[in-house]
Design a protein around this motif. Structure first.
Motif, PDB file in Angstrom:
ATOM      1  N   ALA A   1      79.333  35.302 -31.049  1.00  0.00           N
ATOM      2  CA  ALA A   1      80.721  34.859 -31.205  1.00  0.00           C
ATOM      3  C   ALA A   1      80.962  33.454 -30.656  1.00  0.00           C
ATOM      4  CB  ALA A   1      81.660  35.842 -30.507  1.00  0.00           C
ATOM      5  N   GLU A   2      80.023  32.947 -29.838  1.00  0.00           N
ATOM      6  CA  GLU A   2      80.215  31.642 -29.198  1.00  0.00           C
ATOM      7  C   GLU A   2      79.407  30.524 -29.863  1.00  0.00           C
ATOM      8  OE1 GLU A   2      82.226  31.183 -26.273  1.00  0.00           O
ATOM      9  OE2 GLU A   2      82.908  33.180 -26.816  1.00  0.00           O
ATOM     10  N   LEU A   3      78.687  30.831 -30.920  1.00  0.00           N
ATOM     11  CA  LEU A   3      77.785  29.844 -31.519  1.00  0.00           C
ATOM     12  C   LEU A   3      78.510  28.663 -32.158  1.00  0.00           C
ATOM     13  CD1 LEU A   3      74.977  32.019 -33.166  1.00  0.00           C
ATOM     14  CD2 LEU A   3      74.903  30.744 -31.018  1.00  0.00           C
ATOM     15  N   HIS A   4      79.811  28.788 -32.361  1.00  0.00           N
ATOM     16  CA  HIS A   4      80.564  27.677 -32.956  1.00  0.00           C
ATOM     17  C   HIS A   4      80.871  26.577 -31.941  1.00  0.00           C
ATOM     18  CE1 HIS A   4      83.600  30.186 -31.031  1.00  0.00           C
ATOM     19  NE2 HIS A   4      84.394  29.136 -31.015  1.00  0.00           N
ATOM     20  N   ILE A   5      80.571  26.826 -30.657  1.00  0.00           N
ATOM     21  CA  ILE A   5      80.864  25.843 -29.607  1.00  0.00           C
ATOM     22  C   ILE A   5      79.642  24.943 -29.425  1.00  0.00           C
ATOM     23  CG2 ILE A   5      81.529  25.512 -27.196  1.00  0.00           C
ATOM     24  CD1 ILE A   5      82.711  28.357 -27.273  1.00  0.00           C
ATOM     25  N   PRO A   6      79.742  23.660 -29.767  1.00  0.00           N
ATOM     26  CA  PRO A   6      78.566  22.771 -29.757  1.00  0.00           C
ATOM     27  C   PRO A   6      77.844  22.701 -28.414  1.00  0.00           C
ATOM     28  CG  PRO A   6      80.418  21.713 -30.869  1.00  0.00           C
ATOM     29  CD  PRO A   6      80.955  22.968 -30.241  1.00  0.00           C
ATOM     30  N   GLU A   7      78.611  22.698 -27.311  1.00  0.00           N
ATOM     31  CA  GLU A   7      78.009  22.500 -25.988  1.00  0.00           C
ATOM     32  C   GLU A   7      77.064  23.629 -25.581  1.00  0.00           C
ATOM     33  OE1 GLU A   7      81.698  20.226 -26.408  1.00  0.00           O
ATOM     34  OE2 GLU A   7      81.242  22.365 -26.634  1.00  0.00           O
ATOM     35  N   ILE A   8      77.271  24.814 -26.107  1.00  0.00           N
ATOM     36  CA  ILE A   8      76.443  25.948 -25.683  1.00  0.00           C
ATOM     37  C   ILE A   8      75.638  26.553 -26.827  1.00  0.00           C
ATOM     38  CG2 ILE A   8      77.901  26.569 -23.720  1.00  0.00           C
ATOM     39  CD1 ILE A   8      79.207  28.695 -25.445  1.00  0.00           C
ATOM     40  N   ARG A   9      75.750  25.960 -28.019  1.00  0.00           N
ATOM     41  CA  ARG A   9      75.089  26.543 -29.200  1.00  0.00           C
ATOM     42  C   ARG A   9      73.579  26.658 -29.012  1.00  0.00           C
ATOM     43  NH1 ARG A   9      76.605  23.091 -33.645  1.00  0.00           N
ATOM     44  NH2 ARG A   9      78.572  24.245 -33.622  1.00  0.00           N
ATOM     45  N   GLU A  10      72.953  25.608 -28.495  1.00  0.00           N
ATOM     46  CA  GLU A  10      71.494  25.630 -28.348  1.00  0.00           C
ATOM     47  C   GLU A  10      71.054  26.729 -27.392  1.00  0.00           C
ATOM     48  OE1 GLU A  10      67.848  22.811 -26.695  1.00  0.00           O
ATOM     49  OE2 GLU A  10      69.730  21.873 -27.303  1.00  0.00           O
ATOM     50  N   ARG A  11      71.727  26.823 -26.254  1.00  0.00           N
ATOM     51  CA  ARG A  11      71.355  27.838 -25.258  1.00  0.00           C
ATOM     52  C   ARG A  11      71.512  29.244 -25.818  1.00  0.00           C
ATOM     53  NH1 ARG A  11      73.570  27.202 -19.327  1.00  0.00           N
ATOM     54  NH2 ARG A  11      72.052  25.524 -19.592  1.00  0.00           N
ATOM     55  N   TYR A  12      72.660  29.515 -26.421  1.00  0.00           N
ATOM     56  CA  TYR A  12      72.920  30.863 -26.910  1.00  0.00           C
ATOM     57  C   TYR A  12      72.020  31.203 -28.096  1.00  0.00           C
ATOM     58  CZ  TYR A  12      77.007  31.420 -23.867  1.00  0.00           C
ATOM     59  OH  TYR A  12      77.827  31.554 -22.781  1.00  0.00           O
ATOM     60  N   SER A  13      71.701  30.207 -28.920  1.00  0.00           N
ATOM     61  CA  SER A  13      70.793  30.440 -30.047  1.00  0.00           C
ATOM     62  C   SER A  13      69.402  30.821 -29.552  1.00  0.00           C
ATOM     63  CB  SER A  13      70.699  29.189 -30.930  1.00  0.00           C
ATOM     64  OG  SER A  13      71.932  28.909 -31.545  1.00  0.00           O
ATOM     65  N   LEU A  14      68.926  30.123 -28.521  1.00  0.00           N
ATOM     66  CA  LEU A  14      67.610  30.429 -27.956  1.00  0.00           C
ATOM     67  C   LEU A  14      67.577  31.841 -27.371  1.00  0.00           C
ATOM     68  CD1 LEU A  14      66.802  27.037 -26.193  1.00  0.00           C
ATOM     69  CD2 LEU A  14      65.561  28.033 -28.125  1.00  0.00           C
ATOM     70  N   LEU A  15      68.650  32.226 -26.693  1.00  0.00           N
ATOM     71  CA  LEU A  15      68.709  33.563 -26.104  1.00  0.00           C
ATOM     72  C   LEU A  15      68.780  34.639 -27.186  1.00  0.00           C
ATOM     73  CD1 LEU A  15      71.085  32.868 -23.093  1.00  0.00           C
ATOM     74  CD2 LEU A  15      68.689  33.551 -22.977  1.00  0.00           C
ATOM     75  N   LEU A  16      69.549  34.371 -28.234  1.00  0.00           N
ATOM     76  CA  LEU A  16      69.624  35.325 -29.344  1.00  0.00           C
ATOM     77  C   LEU A  16      68.258  35.487 -30.007  1.00  0.00           C
ATOM     78  CD1 LEU A  16      73.034  34.367 -30.988  1.00  0.00           C
ATOM     79  CD2 LEU A  16      72.450  36.558 -29.943  1.00  0.00           C
ATOM     80  N   GLU A  17      67.569  34.367 -30.198  1.00  0.00           N
ATOM     81  CA  GLU A  17      66.238  34.427 -30.798  1.00  0.00           C
ATOM     82  C   GLU A  17      65.290  35.236 -29.917  1.00  0.00           C
ATOM     83  OE1 GLU A  17      62.585  31.460 -32.200  1.00  0.00           O
ATOM     84  OE2 GLU A  17      64.488  30.607 -31.520  1.00  0.00           O
ATOM     85  N   GLY A  18      65.352  34.986 -28.610  1.00  0.00           N
ATOM     86  CA  GLY A  18      64.505  35.727 -27.682  1.00  0.00           C
ATOM     87  C   GLY A  18      64.801  37.212 -27.701  1.00  0.00           C
TER      88      GLY A  18
END
Length: 202
Positions: A151-168
């Motif tokens: 739900a937070e992936l639309h926020i540019p500042e945290i997109r990379e971090r949350y994407s990496l965690l989701l992938e993991g």
């Protein structure tokens, strides 16, 4: 007596809610009286806010006191993960106090823990590892973890971090991945339909 007056002042400061900012004088009081506070778990968050993290000597003393301090409850430790607490050792200590949480309690605060992930200095943190570990272990926590981050992936500042965690997370759940991916595809379709409907309306 002098001690009674000092304790009265400390009690006054400790009675503040977590949103109240400490004055320089109040921080000085807590630092000076730190050895009187180690037996009070509820005093730890405010003591940590009294530390001058630019002063190497104070920081080392702070780390030493963490090993002696009355251990805070998980509920008290969560406060030490908000934006005011940036020191990685302090944050790791707070996460260590969450290990005793039962799965049902962890599930209830999963959203809150996912929110404070954004305050970590690095993508790989004690909090990220804790959440992944509990998400792998319990499907309900995993479900909340996935959708809270999604739900937070639309926020540019945290997109990379949350994407990496989701992938993991998705890589680690094996056969359960298919159902989660299907749910995600349905959600993406709904978002596209909603977006198209909005365009047609205007």
């Amino acid at each position: 007596t002098t001690l009674a007056k000092r304790m009265k002042e400390i009690d006054r400061i400790l009675s503040y809610d977590s949103l109240t900012r400490l004055t320089p004088a109040e921080k000085k009081t807590l630092w000076q009286e730190r050895h009187l506070l180690v037996s009070h778990a509820n005093a730890l968050p405010k003591f940590l806010l009294s530390v001058d993290y630019q002063d190497h000597s104070q920081v080392l003393q702070c780390y030493g006191l963490l090993t002696k301090w009355e251990k805070p409850t998980p509920e008290q430790a969560i406060e030490m993960l908000d934006a005011r607490f940036t020191d990685p050792i302090v944050r790791s200590y707070a996460v260590s106090r969450l290990d005793s949480l039962k799965d049902e309690d962890c599930e209830q605060i999963a959203l809150q823990l996912c929110q404070v992930l954004k305050y970590e200095a690095y993508h790989d943190s004690a909090l990220a590892r804790f959440l992944l570990r509990r998400a792998y272990r319990n499907d309900k926590i995993g479900h909340r973890f996935f959708w809270n981050l999604r739900a937070e992936l639309h926020i540019p500042e945290i997109r990379e971090r949350y994407s990496l965690l989701l992938e993991g997370y998705v890589r680690g759940i094996g056969s359960k991945k298919k159902a989660l991916v299907n749910q995600n595809e349905v959600m993406n379709s709904l978002i596209r339909v909603a977006g198209q409907t909005k365009k047609e309306t205007y």
